[in-house]
Design a protein around this motif. Structure first.
Motif, mmCIF file in Angstrom:
data_model
loop_
_atom_site.group_PDB
_atom_site.id
_atom_site.type_symbol
_atom_site.label_atom_id
_atom_site.label_comp_id
_atom_site.label_asym_id
_atom_site.label_seq_id
_atom_site.Cartn_x
_atom_site.Cartn_y
_atom_site.Cartn_z
ATOM 1 N N SER A 8 40.973 43.205 33.718
ATOM 2 C CA SER A 8 40.129 42.162 33.701
ATOM 3 C C SER A 8 39.140 42.504 34.310
ATOM 4 O O SER A 8 39.008 43.305 35.322
ATOM 5 C CB SER A 8 41.078 40.848 34.410
ATOM 6 N N ILE A 15 42.197 39.930 40.917
ATOM 7 C CA ILE A 15 43.138 39.672 41.499
ATOM 8 C C ILE A 15 43.418 38.684 42.432
ATOM 9 O O ILE A 15 44.438 37.794 42.692
ATOM 10 C CB ILE A 15 43.998 41.318 41.937
ATOM 11 N N LEU A 18 43.548 35.146 40.703
ATOM 12 C CA LEU A 18 45.002 35.126 40.268
ATOM 13 C C LEU A 18 46.111 34.576 41.540
ATOM 14 O O LEU A 18 46.815 33.672 41.397
ATOM 15 C CB LEU A 18 45.741 36.348 39.644
ATOM 16 N N TRP A 26 46.729 34.270 29.977
ATOM 17 C CA TRP A 26 45.866 35.464 29.691
ATOM 18 C C TRP A 26 45.074 35.169 28.215
ATOM 19 O O TRP A 26 45.987 35.697 27.117
ATOM 20 C CB TRP A 26 46.641 36.806 29.871
ATOM 21 N N PHE A 50 47.681 44.870 37.498
ATOM 22 C CA PHE A 50 46.433 44.206 37.289
ATOM 23 C C PHE A 50 45.402 45.072 37.501
ATOM 24 O O PHE A 50 45.053 45.450 38.659
ATOM 25 C CB PHE A 50 46.225 42.851 38.353
ATOM 26 N N HIS A 52 41.218 46.154 37.613
ATOM 27 C CA HIS A 52 39.860 45.856 37.515
ATOM 28 C C HIS A 52 38.961 46.830 36.784
ATOM 29 O O HIS A 52 39.126 47.944 37.002
ATOM 30 C CB HIS A 52 39.261 45.783 38.877
ATOM 31 N N ALA A 64 51.372 41.908 39.036
ATOM 32 C CA ALA A 64 51.577 40.430 38.465
ATOM 33 C C ALA A 64 52.928 40.619 37.508
ATOM 34 O O ALA A 64 53.366 41.515 37.533
ATOM 35 C CB ALA A 64 50.386 39.900 37.722
ATOM 36 N N LYS A 105 48.677 41.791 45.931
ATOM 37 C CA LYS A 105 47.493 42.584 45.912
ATOM 38 C C LYS A 105 47.620 43.831 46.697
ATOM 39 O O LYS A 105 48.191 43.943 47.541
ATOM 40 C CB LYS A 105 46.221 41.879 46.555
#
Length: 154
Positions: A8, A15, A18, A26, A50, A52, A64, A105
């Motif tokens: 994403s 994150i 989320l 999604w 997750f 980036h 996640a 995270k």
């Protein structure tokens, strides 16, 4: 249980976003192979790295979990959506989604550069294959464990 990497762009959905909403559908996947992973292969309880992408430091930002069964992606039916598909039929949807829930995270992003430096250990990691631009990728048990170890090294 299986493991996945889901990309994403943090400007679109990070994150942190989320974490704030706890769970999110999604949506917007418009590649058939990535769609098939969500539709046919993912299961509730599967782990998600997750990732980036398209940012100054691309990499794995946290974890996640896949929650719920596959559902038709409603954005395919909304004419003013960026993800509208005029050929998709509500009786035979073309695009599917899964909900993902925040797990945690990382203290720091496990960067793409760091993952590349670990290519020998990660083996045939789909993210590191030349030309691979899929937004959803399978992750092996060993790759998952190694990336979690990299995230813990502080």
């Amino acid at each position: 249980m299986a493991y996945w990497l889901m990309k994403s762009e943090p400007e679109e959905f990070s994150i942190d976003a989320l974490k704030k909403v706890k769970s999110e559908p999604w949506t917007g996947v418009r590649n058939y192979q990535a769609r098939n992973f969500m539709w046919q292969d993912m299961r509730p309880g599967d782990g998600v790295l997750f990732y980036h992408s398209n940012c100054p430091v691309p990499g794995v930002a946290g974890l996640a979990e896949v929650v719920g069964e596959a559902q038709p992606d409603p954005t395919q039916f909304v004419p003013d959506s960026d993800y509208f598909d005029p050929k998709s039929d509500p009786d035979a949807p073309r695009w599917w989604l899964r909900h993902v829930a925040f797990t945690r995270k990382f203290k720091r992003v496990v960067s793409l550069d760091q993952l590349r430096a670990e290519a020998e250990t990660l083996g045939d990691f789909a993210l590191l294959r030349r030309g691979n631009r899929l937004s959803i990728l399978p992750v092996s048990d060993a790759q998952w464990a190694h990336i979690l170890k990299l995230a813990a090294d502080d």
